[in-house]
Design a protein around this motif. Sequence first.
Motif, mmCIF file in Angstrom:
data_model
loop_
_atom_site.group_PDB
_atom_site.id
_atom_site.type_symbol
_atom_site.label_atom_id
_atom_site.label_comp_id
_atom_site.label_asym_id
_atom_site.label_seq_id
_atom_site.Cartn_x
_atom_site.Cartn_y
_atom_site.Cartn_z
ATOM 1 N N LEU A 131 0.733 -1.332 -0.020
ATOM 2 C CA LEU A 131 -0.010 0.188 0.233
ATOM 3 C C LEU A 131 0.906 1.334 0.064
ATOM 4 O O LEU A 131 0.451 2.373 -0.841
ATOM 5 N N PRO A 132 1.975 1.206 0.606
ATOM 6 C CA PRO A 132 2.663 2.405 0.742
ATOM 7 C C PRO A 132 3.472 2.847 -0.781
ATOM 8 O O PRO A 132 3.771 4.050 -1.070
ATOM 9 N N THR A 133 3.256 1.990 -1.665
ATOM 10 C CA THR A 133 3.826 2.112 -3.007
ATOM 11 C C THR A 133 2.539 2.573 -3.979
ATOM 12 O O THR A 133 2.791 3.152 -5.112
ATOM 13 N N ALA A 134 1.318 2.809 -3.430
ATOM 14 C CA ALA A 134 0.333 3.115 -4.313
ATOM 15 C C ALA A 134 0.238 4.555 -4.647
ATOM 16 O O ALA A 134 0.010 5.415 -3.747
ATOM 17 N N THR A 135 -0.242 4.845 -5.676
ATOM 18 C CA THR A 135 -0.521 6.051 -6.073
ATOM 19 C C THR A 135 -2.134 6.256 -5.906
ATOM 20 O O THR A 135 -2.797 7.290 -4.998
ATOM 21 N N VAL A 136 -2.876 5.253 -6.161
ATOM 22 C CA VAL A 136 -4.167 4.861 -5.776
ATOM 23 C C VAL A 136 -4.406 3.604 -5.302
ATOM 24 O O VAL A 136 -4.145 2.658 -5.904
ATOM 25 N N ALA A 137 -4.870 3.416 -4.304
ATOM 26 C CA ALA A 137 -5.515 2.101 -3.736
ATOM 27 C C ALA A 137 -7.055 2.032 -3.782
ATOM 28 O O ALA A 137 -7.712 2.938 -3.581
ATOM 29 N N THR A 138 -7.617 0.748 -4.525
ATOM 30 C CA THR A 138 -8.945 0.649 -4.895
ATOM 31 C C THR A 138 -9.478 -0.543 -4.094
ATOM 32 O O THR A 138 -10.049 -1.269 -4.986
ATOM 33 N N PRO A 139 -9.684 -0.535 -2.771
ATOM 34 C CA PRO A 139 -10.356 -1.566 -2.208
ATOM 35 C C PRO A 139 -11.645 -1.466 -1.961
ATOM 36 O O PRO A 139 -12.625 -0.473 -1.981
ATOM 37 N N ASN A 140 -12.315 -2.681 -2.085
ATOM 38 C CA ASN A 140 -13.944 -2.926 -2.126
ATOM 39 C C ASN A 140 -14.239 -2.864 -0.325
ATOM 40 O O ASN A 140 -13.276 -2.949 0.233
ATOM 41 N N LEU A 141 -15.550 -2.881 -0.172
ATOM 42 C CA LEU A 141 -15.716 -2.799 1.293
ATOM 43 C C LEU A 141 -15.233 -4.236 2.093
ATOM 44 O O LEU A 141 -14.920 -4.192 3.124
ATOM 45 N N ASP A 142 -15.230 -5.128 1.550
ATOM 46 C CA ASP A 142 -14.690 -6.469 2.058
ATOM 47 C C ASP A 142 -13.214 -6.284 2.107
ATOM 48 O O ASP A 142 -12.647 -6.801 3.226
ATOM 49 N N GLU A 143 -12.589 -5.909 1.268
ATOM 50 C CA GLU A 143 -11.079 -5.634 1.236
ATOM 51 C C GLU A 143 -10.554 -4.711 2.564
ATOM 52 O O GLU A 143 -9.636 -4.870 2.984
ATOM 53 N N VAL A 144 -11.610 -3.482 2.717
ATOM 54 C CA VAL A 144 -11.426 -2.523 3.553
ATOM 55 C C VAL A 144 -11.478 -3.185 5.004
ATOM 56 O O VAL A 144 -10.476 -3.054 5.746
ATOM 57 N N ALA A 145 -12.507 -4.107 5.127
ATOM 58 C CA ALA A 145 -12.660 -4.849 6.490
ATOM 59 C C ALA A 145 -11.511 -5.755 6.641
ATOM 60 O O ALA A 145 -10.839 -5.926 7.807
ATOM 61 N N GLN A 146 -10.968 -6.562 5.557
ATOM 62 C CA GLN A 146 -9.970 -7.356 5.742
ATOM 63 C C GLN A 146 -8.518 -6.880 5.922
ATOM 64 O O GLN A 146 -7.666 -7.476 7.126
ATOM 65 N N THR A 148 -8.099 -3.322 7.539
ATOM 66 C CA THR A 148 -8.252 -2.501 8.571
ATOM 67 C C THR A 148 -8.957 -2.684 9.650
ATOM 68 O O THR A 148 -9.077 -2.289 10.587
ATOM 69 N N GLY A 149 -10.049 -3.789 9.444
ATOM 70 C CA GLY A 149 -10.944 -4.059 10.389
ATOM 71 C C GLY A 149 -12.181 -3.028 10.388
ATOM 72 O O GLY A 149 -13.212 -3.233 11.376
ATOM 73 N N VAL A 150 -12.239 -2.010 9.596
ATOM 74 C CA VAL A 150 -13.398 -1.282 9.480
ATOM 75 C C VAL A 150 -14.489 -1.664 8.599
ATOM 76 O O VAL A 150 -14.164 -2.237 7.407
ATOM 77 N N ARG A 151 -15.580 -1.773 9.282
ATOM 78 C CA ARG A 151 -16.875 -2.528 8.339
ATOM 79 C C ARG A 151 -17.929 -1.432 8.176
ATOM 80 O O ARG A 151 -18.374 -0.667 8.922
ATOM 81 N N VAL A 152 -18.028 -1.223 6.958
ATOM 82 C CA VAL A 152 -18.854 -0.286 6.304
ATOM 83 C C VAL A 152 -20.174 -0.636 6.213
ATOM 84 O O VAL A 152 -20.454 -1.582 5.366
ATOM 85 N N GLU A 153 -21.221 0.002 6.687
ATOM 86 C CA GLU A 153 -22.591 -0.517 6.872
ATOM 87 C C GLU A 153 -23.490 0.508 5.885
ATOM 88 O O GLU A 153 -24.481 0.188 5.338
ATOM 89 N N SER A 154 -23.135 1.570 5.593
ATOM 90 C CA SER A 154 -23.586 2.835 4.914
ATOM 91 C C SER A 154 -22.553 3.615 4.381
ATOM 92 O O SER A 154 -21.436 3.726 4.711
ATOM 93 N N GLU A 155 -23.103 4.679 3.714
ATOM 94 C CA GLU A 155 -22.224 5.566 2.925
ATOM 95 C C GLU A 155 -21.442 6.561 3.975
ATOM 96 O O GLU A 155 -20.276 6.758 3.705
ATOM 97 N N ALA A 156 -22.166 6.454 4.941
ATOM 98 C CA ALA A 156 -21.550 7.452 6.319
ATOM 99 C C ALA A 156 -20.142 6.819 6.655
ATOM 100 O O ALA A 156 -19.233 7.642 7.071
ATOM 101 N N GLY A 157 -20.031 5.817 6.829
ATOM 102 C CA GLY A 157 -18.858 4.954 7.019
ATOM 103 C C GLY A 157 -17.663 4.865 6.005
ATOM 104 O O GLY A 157 -16.632 4.379 6.424
ATOM 105 N N MET A 158 -17.804 5.491 4.994
ATOM 106 C CA MET A 158 -16.855 5.491 3.894
ATOM 107 C C MET A 158 -15.564 6.446 4.311
ATOM 108 O O MET A 158 -14.528 6.093 3.972
ATOM 109 N N ARG A 159 -15.852 7.467 4.794
ATOM 110 C CA ARG A 159 -14.772 8.115 5.232
ATOM 111 C C ARG A 159 -14.006 7.718 6.268
ATOM 112 O O ARG A 159 -12.565 7.853 6.047
#
Length: 269
Positions: A131-146, A148-159
């Motif tokens: 990830l430190p090499t990335a200009t842009v990282a493009t995770p979906n919500l499952d990959e975010v959870a995997q 970072t541990g952050v689980r997004v249930e709504s648009e409000a959680g995307m920040r």
Amino acid sequence: MSPAPVRVLTVAGSDSGGGAGIQADLKTMLALGVHGMSVVTAVTAQNSLGVQGAWELPVEAVRAQYRSVVDDIGVRAVKTGMLASAELVEAVAELLATTDAPVVVDPVGVSKHGDPLLAASALDSVRKRLLPTATVATPNLDEVAQLTGVRVESEAGMREAAEAVLAYGPRWALIKGGHLAGDAVDLLTDGSAAHWLRAPRHDNRHTHGTGCTLASAIASHLALGRTVPEAVTAAKEYVTGAIAAGFALGGGIGPVDHGWALTRGTPAA
């Protein structure tokens, strides 16, 4: 003799069904007018029903492919996809660190069908090395959870998700909210500027290869000289059209149509 087109490299796994992986990447690059090149990291036996088998290549083979292409032909952007193991993640991260070109990291963890494509032992290497090499990282919500541990249930959680991903070092994070209800909404941010990208949700189950296609389209537009927000906006327009035109193939989930704009006589965005 025509001048050589802009060159983009994908470092990813092979999808034998042709809908995702390097096959999707190269089709996307062709549709967007750049010359696609590939470093194969793994071979999968895969179709519309799922992944029946996966075999990663030796680190030496991946490194040799990369050096062969970059040292002779050169690249204007690199996209990474399935890297399978910690050893491959770390080898690719080392190679990217020596390459003066934008990098789009698609941190592929599982397939569209839920089949694992990244060893659990590789997650820390993705966080700390890739990830430190990335200009842009493009995770979906499952990959975010995997990651970072952050689980997004709504648009409000995307920040919060974006902040958690940016903490690992990419310059920009594109949090893909396609798994949420309502419009297909993504958040692109560098921690300062925030760009919300929305598109109508198409009633089409044939969406295999969406993530690979989007990341490759971003890399293609970056190679063509667009800024990150411009590249991501154009890539989302392209992938939205590809999803709308997705077609049935086999007995399961079919692929998006990478050539949708070409076959309709309309240039891709």
